[in-house]
Write a protein that holds these residues in place. Structure first.
Motif: not given
Length: 395
Positions: A19-38
């Motif tokens: 959900g949103n909460y996890t996605i925002r954590r990923l974006l904060a940690a990796f800086g982008s959705a591209e890096k998060s999904i990979a």
């Protein structure tokens, strides 16, 4: 053309249980959705708050998510995507506690620079409710206000039609994906809305209209607007959830008084008793809206501007009651109802002292958006109470 990062964000949003909460954590940690999904399993393990189950969902889900189908449907339905980092993301919605990380939009999106009001109510309204909601929506739209509702049967449908009849703009917030018209009987209405307004959803294109989607949809309805008006609602109406979200978001809450012997008016009368602004006319509502509305958006001062309505339309709403306007605290109808399993999980995570929503989320391992919705339901049932600072306590 969608950017690679936007496609990656759509990809993340497709993964079940993320959900949103996890996605925002990923974006904060990796800086982008591209890096998060990979991200690798080892990289995901370095992020605080991601349980092994969530990490596994990310690893397994990204290969199973139907991204190609999703992108094809987005193009087929001429849908555009607005992410939370885009300048065109609705500024009022960005201010709420749990804003969607992305929005699917079909049509014209007029909420960046215009005042907007939500009108919601019963799916099975009386004739009084239908007439009142349609008339108020008409009067708001002809004054240049964008009218937002949830596209459901009953009051929502009347609201959208009223705005369209006035030649105004209306926005329908879906509780399903935009490739699905629900209810099917509103298919022609959807086509009309797109001509001057928009259909909006935070859900992937093929998401069916599941019951759990609608409390989340309701927070978007209220979050997009300066205030929410409830027209006919029973004691268990989902419209009360929208009103609660509005109050929690610091927005105005309005209610139209109804027929005193009608069960469909009990929820609205309860809101009025708790301090919601009683509405007898469209001017009552306009007077209660923030006049320097762009200050609410964090912009430079700009007065709320409304057009003069044609004289053929009366401003008064037929009403059996009258009363003074009051500020609107968070509505808290008190009814004792059976708890769902998820509600029991949330309640069991609460001590006798107050507890922050983040702690409840950590203990339950549920997405924060779901925890927020469950707490809303528990509050409506009179079992928990929200305190300042996102603290909750058992009653």
């Amino acid at each position: 053309m969608l950017s690679a990062d936007t496609k990656s964000l759509i990809h993340l949003n497709l993964i079940p249980g993320i959900g949103n909460y996890t996605i925002r954590r990923l974006l904060a940690a990796f800086g982008s959705a591209e890096k998060s999904i990979a991200a690798t399993s080892e990289e995901l393990a370095q992020i605080d708050g991601l349980t092994p189950d969530v990490r596994q969902q990310l690893i397994d889900g990204r290969s199973r998510a139907p991204l190609a189908q999703e992108l094809q449907l987005i193009e087929q339905h001429q849908c555009h995507i607005v992410t939370i980092s885009d300048e065109s993301y609705p500024p009022l919605l960005k201010q709420i506690h749990d804003p969607p990380v992305l929005l699917y939009i079909i049509g014209k999106f007029p909420l960046q620079d215009t005042p907007s009001v939500a009108i919601v109510g019963s799916r099975s309204p009386t004739e009084y409710g239908k007439t009142t909601s349609q008339q108020l929506s008409y009067q708001l739209a002809e004054r240049g206000i964008t009218v937002v509702s949830g596209f459901a049967r009953g009051i929502d449908t009347c609201v959208h039609r009223g705005a369209l009849e006035a030649g105004g703009r209306t926005v329908a917030v879906f509780g399903c994906g935009l490739s699905i018209i629900y209810p099917e009987t509103n298919r022609a209405l959807a086509a009309e809305i797109i001509e001057s307004g928009a259909l909006i959803s935070e859900f992937p294109m093929t998401m069916p209209p599941r019951g759990k989607n609608f409390p989340r949809r309701n927070r978007v309805i209220s979050g997009l607007t300066l205030g929410t008006l409830v027209v006919e609602a029973s004691e268990r109406s989902g419209s009360l959830i929208t009103a609660h979200h509005a109050a929690e978001q610091g927005r105005e809450v309005f209610a139209v008084p109804g027929q005193i012997f009608s069960g469909r008016s009990r929820g609205t009368h309860s809101l009025i008793n708790q301090g919601a602004t009683l509405i007898n006319s469209v001017d009552d509502l306009l007077d209660a809206l923030p006049q320097d509305y762009t200050k609410v958006l964090g912009g430079e001062s700009s007065k709320l501007t409304v057009q003069s309505p044609p004289s053929k339309r009366p401003d008064r709403v037929a009403s059996p009651q009258s009363g003074a306007k009051r500020s609107a605290p968070a509505p808290q109808p008190k009814t004792n109802l059976n708890l769902t399993p998820d509600e029991q999980v949330v309640l069991s995570a609460m001590d006798t002292d107050s507890v922050h929503i983040d702690e409840i989320t950590r203990v339950t391992q549920l997405p924060i958006g779901k925890v927020s919705s469950l707490l809303v339901m528990l509050e409506l049932k009179g079992i928990v109470q929200q305190l300042p600072g996102k603290q909750f306590v058992k009653k």
